[in-house]
Design an enzyme around this catalytic site. Structure first.
Site, mmCIF file in Angstrom:
data_model
loop_
_atom_site.group_PDB
_atom_site.id
_atom_site.type_symbol
_atom_site.label_atom_id
_atom_site.label_comp_id
_atom_site.label_asym_id
_atom_site.label_seq_id
_atom_site.Cartn_x
_atom_site.Cartn_y
_atom_site.Cartn_z
ATOM 1 N N GLU A 62 0.858 -1.191 0.000
ATOM 2 C CA GLU A 62 0.000 0.000 0.000
ATOM 3 C C GLU A 62 0.893 1.239 0.000
ATOM 4 O O GLU A 62 1.972 1.229 0.601
ATOM 5 C CB GLU A 62 -0.885 -0.082 1.268
ATOM 6 C CG GLU A 62 -1.814 1.048 1.538
ATOM 7 C CD GLU A 62 -2.878 1.271 0.479
ATOM 8 O OE1 GLU A 62 -2.484 1.508 -0.670
ATOM 9 O OE2 GLU A 62 -4.074 1.255 0.808
ATOM 10 N N ASP A 63 0.444 2.284 -0.652
ATOM 11 C CA ASP A 63 1.267 3.504 -0.661
ATOM 12 C C ASP A 63 1.112 4.288 0.646
ATOM 13 O O ASP A 63 2.090 4.750 1.218
ATOM 14 C CB ASP A 63 0.933 4.396 -1.875
ATOM 15 C CG ASP A 63 -0.557 4.668 -2.007
ATOM 16 O OD1 ASP A 63 -1.339 3.801 -1.605
ATOM 17 O OD2 ASP A 63 -0.941 5.745 -2.491
ATOM 18 N N ASP A 120 -4.166 5.952 5.758
ATOM 19 C CA ASP A 120 -4.678 7.209 6.302
ATOM 20 C C ASP A 120 -5.770 6.861 7.327
ATOM 21 O O ASP A 120 -5.464 6.503 8.466
ATOM 22 C CB ASP A 120 -5.210 8.021 5.108
ATOM 23 C CG ASP A 120 -5.510 9.456 5.444
ATOM 24 O OD1 ASP A 120 -6.249 9.687 6.403
ATOM 25 O OD2 ASP A 120 -5.037 10.367 4.754
ATOM 26 N N PHE A 173 -0.960 16.851 3.556
ATOM 27 C CA PHE A 173 -1.490 16.405 2.284
ATOM 28 C C PHE A 173 -0.299 16.111 1.364
ATOM 29 O O PHE A 173 0.392 17.014 0.927
ATOM 30 C CB PHE A 173 -2.396 17.498 1.715
ATOM 31 C CG PHE A 173 -3.151 17.085 0.501
ATOM 32 C CD1 PHE A 173 -3.108 15.785 0.014
ATOM 33 C CD2 PHE A 173 -3.928 18.004 -0.176
ATOM 34 C CE1 PHE A 173 -3.810 15.408 -1.110
ATOM 35 C CE2 PHE A 173 -4.640 17.641 -1.302
ATOM 36 C CZ PHE A 173 -4.571 16.333 -1.774
ATOM 37 N N ARG A 224 1.319 11.995 -9.578
ATOM 38 C CA ARG A 224 1.740 10.628 -9.230
ATOM 39 C C ARG A 224 3.173 10.371 -9.722
ATOM 40 O O ARG A 224 3.872 9.505 -9.214
ATOM 41 C CB ARG A 224 0.824 9.595 -9.894
ATOM 42 C CG ARG A 224 -0.581 9.523 -9.308
ATOM 43 C CD ARG A 224 -1.274 8.264 -9.784
ATOM 44 N NE ARG A 224 -2.725 8.317 -9.653
ATOM 45 C CZ ARG A 224 -3.406 7.900 -8.582
ATOM 46 N NH1 ARG A 224 -2.778 7.408 -7.544
ATOM 47 N NH2 ARG A 224 -4.724 7.976 -8.553
HETATM 48 C C1 PRP Z 1 -5.638 6.164 -1.436
HETATM 49 C C2 PRP Z 1 -4.324 5.472 -1.152
HETATM 50 C C3 PRP Z 1 -4.704 4.348 -0.235
HETATM 51 C C4 PRP Z 1 -5.908 4.892 0.504
HETATM 52 C C5 PRP Z 1 -5.537 5.234 1.908
HETATM 53 O O1 PRP Z 1 -6.317 5.481 -2.447
HETATM 54 O O2 PRP Z 1 -3.714 5.007 -2.324
HETATM 55 O O3 PRP Z 1 -5.054 3.186 -0.940
HETATM 56 O O4 PRP Z 1 -6.347 6.046 -0.229
HETATM 57 O O5 PRP Z 1 -6.579 5.886 2.561
HETATM 58 P P1 PRP Z 1 -7.433 5.293 3.759
HETATM 59 O O6 PRP Z 1 -6.461 4.690 4.735
HETATM 60 O O7 PRP Z 1 -8.096 6.527 4.314
HETATM 61 O O8 PRP Z 1 -8.424 4.315 3.224
HETATM 62 P P2 PRP Z 1 -7.466 6.122 -3.360
HETATM 63 O O9 PRP Z 1 -8.807 5.625 -2.904
HETATM 64 O O10 PRP Z 1 -7.282 7.613 -3.447
HETATM 65 O O11 PRP Z 1 -7.153 5.455 -4.773
HETATM 66 P P3 PRP Z 1 -5.786 5.469 -5.627
HETATM 67 O O12 PRP Z 1 -4.806 4.549 -4.938
HETATM 68 O O13 PRP Z 1 -6.231 4.960 -6.938
HETATM 69 O O14 PRP Z 1 -5.274 6.905 -5.693
#
Ligand code: PRP
Length: 183
Positions: A101-102, A105, A154, A167
């Site tokens: 996971e990146d 949050d 952010f 990205r």
């Molecule tokens: C973002 C990020 C994580 C997630 C974390 O994904 O890449 O997967 O939010 O947030 P959380 O802990 O509050 O759930 P996003 O839904 O923006 O999709 P993406 O990876 O395609 O940008």
């Protein structure tokens, strides 16, 4: 809605990220030293850069698969409803799995994905997140390995977007809205 102008201040350099990934890869190799083939699962889209660098650093037999989950859309706030937009191609029953996971949050995405993958009975299920924002957590979840713990800023870059932009930045940057400077 007109776009708010912003600048990006570097927070974690490409060099710092590379060094951290090297160290994390050694720990993951230890954990999975007995694996026949590790299934490395990248959560799209944000993890695409991290998983590419991580797997190339891993001295293990790996299979790469992807799962697309989304809870933000183009919004800045989590919808808390995680949608699976693309499922894995392969089976994970009885397999060693590492979820990549990146950023964690609120934790809703990882909690939902881990629940789904656990129900498929993998032999071992571990997680790695490049970034962790523990102060934002709303679910009881923690990655097994974390690249960097960060404050509630952010962030963009290294796979992470702001409304689908930035990205492709090689480092992690912090978004600063320029109109805030005048406030
Ligand atoms: C973002 C990020 C994580 C997630 C974390 O994904 O890449 O997967 O939010 O947030 P959380 O802990 O509050 O759930 P996003 O839904 O923006 O999709 P993406 O990876 O395609 O940008």
């Amino acid at each position: 809605m007109p776009e708010r102008p912003y600048v990006i201040d570097e927070m974690i350099s490409a060099k710092q990220i590379a060094a951290r990934i090297e160290a994390l890869a050694r720990e993951i190799e230890k954990e999975f030293s007995d694996t026949r083939k590790l299934v490395v699962v990248g959560l799209l889209r944000g993890s695409f850069v991290f998983i590419a660098d991580l797997v190339r650093e891993l001295d293990l037999p790996v299979e790469v698969d992807f799962l697309e989950a989304s809870s933000y859309g183009n919004a800045m706030e989590s919808s808390r409803e995680v949608r699976i937009l693309k499922d894995l191609r392969g089976e994970i029953e009885g397999r060693d799995v590492l979820v990549v996971e990146d950023i964690v949050d609120t934790g809703y995405t990882l909690t939902h994905v881990l629940g789904l993958l656990k129900s498929r009975n993998p032999k071992r299920l571990k997680t790695i997140a490049l970034l962790d924002k523990p102060t934002r957590r709303e679910t009881d979840v923690k990655a097994d390995w974390i690249g960097f713990e960060i404050p509630d800023e952010f962030v963009v870059g290294y796979g992470i977007d702001f409304a689908q932009r930035n990205r492709n930045l090689p480092h992690i940057g912090k978004v600063r809205f320029v109109d805030e400077d005048k406030a």
